[in-house]
Design a protein around this motif. Structure first.
Motif, PDB file in Angstrom:
ATOM      1  N   ALA A   1     117.848  56.577  66.794  1.00 14.03           N
ATOM      2  CA  ALA A   1     116.464  57.012  67.015  1.00 14.03           C
ATOM      3  C   ALA A   1     116.000  57.841  65.826  1.00 14.03           C
TER       4      ALA A   1
ATOM      5  N   ARG B   1     109.217  57.101  64.616  1.00 12.25           N
ATOM      6  CA  ARG B   1     109.622  56.689  65.968  1.00 12.25           C
ATOM      7  C   ARG B   1     108.958  55.375  66.352  1.00 12.25           C
TER       8      ARG B   1
ATOM      9  N   GLU C   1     115.104  60.545  71.874  1.00  9.17           N
ATOM     10  CA  GLU C   1     114.306  61.431  72.697  1.00  9.17           C
ATOM     11  C   GLU C   1     114.866  61.405  74.110  1.00  9.17           C
TER      12      GLU C   1
END
Length: 176
Positions: free
Chosen positions: A134, A172, A145
């Motif tokens: 991530a 992201r 997250e």
């Protein structure tokens, strides 16, 4: 006459899978149409089962691990036509909603045949997926997250995007 009877006996005793040939068409990078026509004796159910075996085998040969059925068709044998089935599938390198694992129903003989046909057609398999990572803020360790699955970018990709000045939010989004 005896030779004809002997040939007929051999054909009836030989498993149909040994006589079957994998037939497919690549429609997009990861979308294929696979078909099967029963050659001698068989039903629509047999054709359908075999077309799924062929789709799973092509999946492995093409460098994927899972597939999703986009469309399927089959016809019962008619007086002048054999039973047949076809399936349009999208291949994936990871599990997900409505995806079927390829390795469970793939046949090694079809995998080998599909691999040869793909090479002959100049097919280039997808690059292997990197271990999902991530996005993280520059200078901190990457982590997913809370409550969300890890993204699909490598550490090197994330670092390059951070060096290029992309915000955490954009990184992201790019890695999902």
């Amino acid at each position: 006459m005896r030779a004809s009877l002997a040939l007929l006996a051999v054909l009836l005793l030989t498993p149909q899978a040994a006589l079957a040939v994998i037939s497919f068409t690549q429609l997009d990078d990861d979308v294929f149409s696979v078909s099967h026509r029963v050659k001698i004796i068989g039903s629509r159910g047999k054709a359908t089962r075999l077309v799924y075996t062929k789709a799973a085998s092509l999946c492995i040969a093409a460098g994927y691990s899972h597939y999703k059925v986009l469309n399927q068709e089959s016809e019962a044998s008619q007086h002048d036509d054999s039973a047949n089935a076809s399936v349009r599938v999208k291949y994936f390198q990871q599990d997900g909603d409505d995806r079927i694992g390829c390795d469970k129903s793939a046949d090694p003989n079809y995998v080998a045949e599909a691999s040869a046909k793909l090479r002959q057609r100049g097919y280039t398999p997808p690059p292997p997926m990197a271990r999902p990572v991530a996005a993280a803020a520059p200078g901190s360790a990457p982590a997913a997250e809370p409550g969300t699955p890890a993204g699909s970018c490598t550490l090197e990709q994330i670092a390059a995007m951070a060096r290029a000045g992309l915000t955490d939010q954009k990184i992201r989004a790019a890695c999902r």
